[in-house]
Design a protein around this motif. Structure first.
Motif, PDB file in Angstrom:
ATOM      1  N   ARG A  74     118.493  24.988  62.898  1.00  0.00           N
ATOM      2  CA  ARG A  74     118.687  25.017  64.350  1.00  0.00           C
ATOM      3  C   ARG A  74     120.083  24.546  64.736  1.00  0.00           C
ATOM      4  O   ARG A  74     120.697  25.081  65.658  1.00  0.00           O
ATOM      5  N   GLY A  75     120.574  23.527  64.050  1.00  0.00           N
ATOM      6  CA  GLY A  75     121.832  22.919  64.460  1.00  0.00           C
ATOM      7  C   GLY A  75     123.074  23.561  63.887  1.00  0.00           C
ATOM      8  O   GLY A  75     124.169  23.376  64.422  1.00  0.00           O
ATOM      9  N   ASN A  76     122.932  24.323  62.803  1.00  0.00           N
ATOM     10  CA  ASN A  76     124.104  24.884  62.131  1.00  0.00           C
ATOM     11  C   ASN A  76     124.155  26.394  62.348  1.00  0.00           C
ATOM     12  O   ASN A  76     123.725  27.177  61.505  1.00  0.00           O
ATOM     13  N   THR A  77     124.674  26.798  63.488  1.00  0.00           N
ATOM     14  CA  THR A  77     124.779  28.230  63.771  1.00  0.00           C
ATOM     15  C   THR A  77     125.895  28.886  62.962  1.00  0.00           C
ATOM     16  O   THR A  77     125.816  30.067  62.624  1.00  0.00           O
ATOM     17  N   SER A  78     126.925  28.120  62.635  1.00  0.00           N
ATOM     18  CA  SER A  78     128.097  28.711  61.982  1.00  0.00           C
ATOM     19  C   SER A  78     127.747  29.315  60.622  1.00  0.00           C
ATOM     20  O   SER A  78     128.321  30.334  60.226  1.00  0.00           O
TER      21      SER A  78
END
Length: 410
Positions: free
Chosen positions: A38-42
């Motif tokens: 969820r937090g690491n879109t990159s």
């Protein structure tokens, strides 16, 4: 007031926020592989850039979420209070390939299944359910009544709670009480005087004042006053950007104990999600987010506005009691299948409403091509999920190693 000042002295000053927010974001992402996804879109976008040109089909050029994980879907109310499950976070929205949203949602569900210790066979069946639910949104001959009847329990629970919620629930959840102030603490940090002045000036503008009055049916001449404001420590991937909670009074209603008006101001940064070349989108990032919301989640888009604050693009929306986050952490086998099918249909409908009949038919034909005898889902979807689950699992462990090392060194 004295208690609030004591709390203020213990909380970070505006110039000390950034380092603390980065630390908090890293801690949240270290909690689980699902939280890391969820937090690491990159990492997802890096994978998209690295795949071969024709590994994914090119769908119609429409507004997509860009970061379509399960936490970005949930109950959303329109200005009349009607509640639907829709996409609720549009930070990364662009005009792009709808296949990207489907893969991102599949990755999120697959990591939730792994976190629930479900066998790999269940993940296979989830991807088939995902494809089925998404395709139904484009098939004019398919009914969706059975899918609505089989909503996963997590959706049923959050919908029941959403339709029952009142302004009192919103106040108690977001600001802990009914007093017309925002209590400072772990979630709300003090503002600089310049921030407070800029926020007050923002709501002196007629267009933004009307945003606060439209839901209550108040006239354009209603008085709008900023009662309180604070920096809001909220989100995961967006931690570190400007985020404010603003409590407004509409014609004295809050002071008299009636409806509260809680506004969310969120910085709109440059989208990292891949967009189709040559498409026309608003250059201002806040206007881009609002435009994407109007296409993907009309109930949300109709109560959002773009603005400028501290020379940055921001999106402003009023929080309604029914706006809630859908949390899918622990899944049973049956719930996993239902969640995949239902949430994919929600995303599919958000995509389908932007296409004409010919585009919907063509995209559905593409989705149903090249099915194998052993997997009732697009091969590119399954291949992408396998690669992404693997790379994110490795990335999560590496993130945890760095996080543990940093904690030991601090």
């Amino acid at each position: 007031m004295a208690k609030k000042n004591i709390t203020r002295n213990k909380l970070p000053k505006p110039d000390a926020r950034q380092a603390l927010l980065i630390t908090r974001r890293n801690a949240r992402m270290a909690r689980s592989a699902h939280a890391y996804v969820r937090g690491n879109t990159s990492k997802f976008y890096e994978w998209l850039e690295g795949i071969e040109g024709h590994a994914l089909p090119e769908g119609p050029a429409i507004w997509i979420c860009g970061d379509c994980h399960t936490g970005n879907l949930g109950p959303v109310a329109d200005a009349q209070g009607r509640v639907e499950i829709q996409i609720r976070d549009l930070d990364q929205t662009v005009i792009g390939n709808p296949a990207h949203d489907l893969i991102r949602l599949g990755l999120s569900l697959a990591t939730a299944a792994r976190g629930s210790d479900l066998p790999g066979v269940t993940t296979v069946r989830m991807m088939e359910a995902l494809a089925d639910g998404y395709e139904r949104a484009f098939d004019e001959t398919a009914g969706d009544a059975d899918i609505h009847a089989e909503k996963p329990e997590a959706v049923r629970v959050v919908m029941r709670e959403a339709v029952r919620r009142s302004w009192r629930h919103l106040a108690e959840e977001r600001i802990e009480d009914l007093d017309p102030t925002i209590p400072l603490g772990p979630r709300f940090w003090p503002l600089a005087k310049s921030e407070r002045r800029e926020i007050e000036a923002l709501f002196e503008k007629g267009s933004l004042a009307r945003l606060a009055t439209v839901i209550r049916g108040a006239g354009d001449e209603a008085d709008v006053e900023v009662l309180d404001a604070a920096y809001w420590v909220k989100g995961c991937s967006s931690l570190g950007r400007l985020r404010y909670a603003v409590l407004l009074d509409i014609d004295g209603a809050a002071i008299e104990g009636d409806d509260l008006c809680l506004m969310d101001i969120k910085e709109a940064a440059q989208a990292a999600a891949p967009r189709y070349p040559g498409v026309r989108m608003p250059r201002d990032n806040a206007e881009r987010v609002v435009e994407g919301a109007r296409h993907l989640s009309p109930s949300l888009g109709e109560r959002m506005r773009a603005a400028r604050l501290a020379d940055r693009a921001v999106v402003i929306r009023e929080l309604l009691p029914q706006d809630m986050k859908l949390t899918i952490e622990q899944l049973t086998r049956d719930e996993a299948m239902k969640a995949a099918r239902f949430l994919a249909m929600v995303v599919g409908k958000a995509h389908a409403r932007q296409m004409d009949s010919a585009e919907r038919k063509g995209w559905l034909t593409e989705l149903r091509r090249n099915r194998s005898k052993t997997l009732d889902a697009p091969g590119w979807l399954w291949t992408g999920i396998v690669e992404l689950v693997s790379s994110h699992a490795a990335g999560y462990l590496e993130h945890c190693r760095r996080y543990a090392t940093e904690r030991e060194g601090s």
